[in-house]
Design a protein around this motif. Structure first.
Motif, PDB file in Angstrom:
ATOM      1  N   ARG A  30       0.839  -1.208   0.000  1.00  0.00           N
ATOM      2  CA  ARG A  30       0.000   0.000   0.000  1.00  0.00           C
ATOM      3  C   ARG A  30       0.867   1.249   0.000  1.00  0.00           C
ATOM      4  N   LEU A  31       2.141   1.106   0.384  1.00  0.00           N
ATOM      5  CA  LEU A  31       3.091   2.214   0.305  1.00  0.00           C
ATOM      6  C   LEU A  31       3.617   2.282  -1.123  1.00  0.00           C
ATOM      7  N   PRO A  32       3.403   3.379  -1.834  1.00  0.00           N
ATOM      8  CA  PRO A  32       3.804   3.452  -3.251  1.00  0.00           C
ATOM      9  C   PRO A  32       5.266   3.077  -3.470  1.00  0.00           C
ATOM     10  N   GLY A  33       5.487   2.207  -4.446  1.00  0.00           N
ATOM     11  CA  GLY A  33       6.835   1.811  -4.818  1.00  0.00           C
ATOM     12  C   GLY A  33       7.404   0.665  -4.014  1.00  0.00           C
ATOM     13  N   TRP A  57       9.494 -16.120   6.565  1.00  0.00           N
ATOM     14  CA  TRP A  57       9.984 -14.738   6.610  1.00  0.00           C
ATOM     15  C   TRP A  57       8.984 -13.866   5.851  1.00  0.00           C
ATOM     16  N   THR A  58       8.647 -12.730   6.432  1.00  0.00           N
ATOM     17  CA  THR A  58       7.804 -11.756   5.753  1.00  0.00           C
ATOM     18  C   THR A  58       8.568 -10.439   5.715  1.00  0.00           C
ATOM     19  N   GLY A  59       8.502  -9.742   4.599  1.00  0.00           N
ATOM     20  CA  GLY A  59       9.258  -8.504   4.486  1.00  0.00           C
ATOM     21  C   GLY A  59       8.543  -7.453   3.667  1.00  0.00           C
ATOM     22  N   LEU A  60       8.947  -6.228   3.874  1.00  0.00           N
ATOM     23  CA  LEU A  60       8.504  -5.116   3.043  1.00  0.00           C
ATOM     24  C   LEU A  60       9.743  -4.475   2.452  1.00  0.00           C
ATOM     25  N   ARG A  61       9.852  -4.543   1.123  1.00  0.00           N
ATOM     26  CA  ARG A  61      11.019  -4.025   0.424  1.00  0.00           C
ATOM     27  C   ARG A  61      10.728  -2.595  -0.027  1.00  0.00           C
ATOM     28  N   PHE A  62      11.498  -1.652   0.504  1.00  0.00           N
ATOM     29  CA  PHE A  62      11.312  -0.248   0.161  1.00  0.00           C
ATOM     30  C   PHE A  62      11.943   0.072  -1.193  1.00  0.00           C
ATOM     31  N   ARG A  63      11.389   1.027  -1.878  1.00  0.00           N
ATOM     32  CA  ARG A  63      11.987   1.499  -3.125  1.00  0.00           C
ATOM     33  C   ARG A  63      13.387   2.042  -2.828  1.00  0.00           C
ATOM     34  N   ALA A  71       4.648   0.461   7.590  1.00  0.00           N
ATOM     35  CA  ALA A  71       5.320   1.279   6.581  1.00  0.00           C
ATOM     36  C   ALA A  71       4.540   2.560   6.291  1.00  0.00           C
ATOM     37  N   LEU A  72       3.225   2.462   6.239  1.00  0.00           N
ATOM     38  CA  LEU A  72       2.406   3.647   6.000  1.00  0.00           C
ATOM     39  C   LEU A  72       2.542   4.646   7.151  1.00  0.00           C
TER      40      LEU A  72
END
Length: 226
Positions: free
Chosen positions: A8-11, A61-67, A119-120
């Protein structure tokens, strides 16, 4: 098994990896930083300059990959301080804050949605992403010369290097190599012949492609694709 979806966080991208068995995994450099959730802990994966080898028991493992270039502003830590490292978030932030965020993760519908929400929140509390960084990544990914990009941005070479260290963890030359590697792997995985892949992604020849893959990924190209 690995799966991902847009955040939901762009990119950004949310991903989940469940290794089929215990053993060594290979995470390739991509210019990004990740926020990780594993066995009830929040961690940060810094930018890699070479393949990062994971070894341990199988688990989710769960992750959020940032731009590329966006995570340092959200996490409050320069990227170069986390280069080639995996660090518990509690080592970067006050323990009370991390306990609160960990409780939110446990209360979320699932780790992926929990990381998305986190992240949001981080993005809402941070300054907007620097458009200069997006321009730099796009120009490097297009194969533009670094000197020309610096001129377009109105920066000297040293200024550009300092800002790149803080945002990406390394200078623009290394970032360009990492992005080129990812472009080449994308073509090779689609079945494009290695010589054509090298030509289309800015390598001098197939041998140059092979050397870069071996140096950055740690294994030959054919083994990596296999």
């Amino acid at each position: 098994m690995y799966e991902e979806r847009p955040s939901r966080l762009p990119g950004a991208v949310v991903w989940r990896n469940t290794p089929a068995e215990a053993g060594v995994g290979r995470v390739l450099p991509d210019g990004c930083m990740d926020l990780l959730w594993h066995e009830g802990r929040l961690l940060v994966a810094g930018p890699d300059t070479h393949a990062y080898l994971t070894e341990g028991a199988a688990g989710v493992w769960t992750g959020l990959r940032f731009r590329p270039g966006t995570a340092p502003a959200l996490l409050g830590v320069p990227a170069h301080e986390l280069r080639d490292r995996r660090v518990a978030l509690v080592d970067l932030w006050p323990a009370a804050e991390v306990r609160r965020l960990t409780a939110r993760m446990h209360a979320a519908a699932g780790p992926a949605s929990g990381l998305d929400e986190l992240a949001l929140r981080l993005a809402a509390a941070a300054e907007p992403p620097d458009p200069l960084l997006r321009h730099l990544v796009a120009a490097l990914d297009a194969g533009r010369p670094i000197a020309a990009i610096a001129g377009e941005l109105g920066l000297g070479a040293r200024q550009l290097h300092r800002r790149s260290l803080a945002a990406f963890g390394y200078g623009p030359k290394t970032l360009a190599r990492v992005l080129r590697l990812q472009r080449a792997l994308g073509l090779a995985r689609r079945g494009v012949p290695f010589a054509e892949t090298a030509a289309r992604t800015g390598f001098a020849d197939q041998a140059h492609l092979s050397r870069d893959v071996k140096e950055l990924a740690g294994v030959p190209l054919r083994e990596l694709l296999g």
